[in-house]
Write an enzyme that holds these catalytic residues in place. Sequence first.
Site: not given
Length: 317
Positions: A264, A204, A53
């Site tokens: 969020r 999700l 990442y």
Amino acid sequence: MSRTVQTFDLASGVKIPWLGWGNGSGQARNVPVQAGLIALQTGIRHIDTAQNYLNEGAVGETLANSGLLKDEIFVTSKLSGRKSDPSVDGYTVPVNEVRSAVQESIKKLGFIPDLFLIHSPHVAAHADLKKTWQVLEEMKDAGELKEIGVSNFRPQDLEVVLDGAKYQPAVNQIEYHPYTLAHLEPVLAIQAKHGILTESFGPLTPLLRHPTGGPVKPVLTKIAKRVTESNPSLPIPVDEVVVLLLWTRAMGVVAVTASGNEERIKLLAEISYLPENILTKEEVQEITSVGKTVHFRHYREHMEKDFALPDLPDGTT
Ligand SMILES: NC(=O)c1ccc[n+]([C@@H]2O[C@H](COP(=O)([O-])OP(=O)(O)OC[C@H]3O[C@@H](n4cnc5c(N)ncnc54)[C@H](OP(=O)(O)O)[C@@H]3O)[C@@H](O)[C@H]2O)c1
């Protein structure tokens, strides 16, 4: 008012917060320091990162800026290999370079991560998978690593590392949600037998990546309405996202999600402190059974090679 971090136990007894925030996807990956700081300030206590990442340094920087102590945060990183290195075949890390690759992670983070994973079985040449695990075992013995585990491991990969292991993997981090349950059955059976905790990435996916939401979506909508009506004092509005993350928790699985959006991130932090048992057993079971009628996966490259798919529709029609 101080809030208590909600955790699961690893086999060793070490506590792991049940909701983790990753800096490997979406906007969170692009602004890892800024978003990570919001995550920590709003109450997230579990950060998931990895070598590929390119954000391990951002975790250290975030922690330093947060005013929190390292011991207050649970951090995971992963051995990913270096795809950009032309002398290395794909993502593989030669066994004799594993130790220095891990040490590089520790240097970038600025501390030993609480959990360190082999990012995928393909990080090692197949014949070297066991030896790669043994390097992590040796580093754990030497106090150079804490908890060690795996990610994207299929049954055949778990068998390789479990065979005569000094330490069994603490976790297997996999794409886990209602639509991968049928495919994952053999993986989950091995994990249950050996006390390997499941971590879900992409939790999700049914709501965000399945083109229609599939058959689970109306079930989540129905449950969100019931939970909202019967719990008027909950601190957040309960929608399908909240119900899906609470289902993940009710399944005894760590949810590793992400967001780069301030509102969020705050919501994810609030979810991480919700009390247990908001969903009824029947609701958890309904999501599970409806999920098992479909096979749909987003991160396909990880688990679909040499691991038979279930004979199920993808639920897109
Ligand atoms: N081990 C592996 O091979 C592997 C693979 C993939 C991922 N991971 C880890 O798992 C983490 C999460 O993966 P994922 O992105 O696939 O997880 P996910 O939970 O399925 O999706 C996260 C996405 O959901 C959105 N989101 C968050 N909260 C939301 C809400 N309340 N309403 C609507 N959308 C919301 C975020 O977008 P916004 O930013 O727009 O909010 C974010 O891009 C990664 O960052 C990484 O750390 C590991």
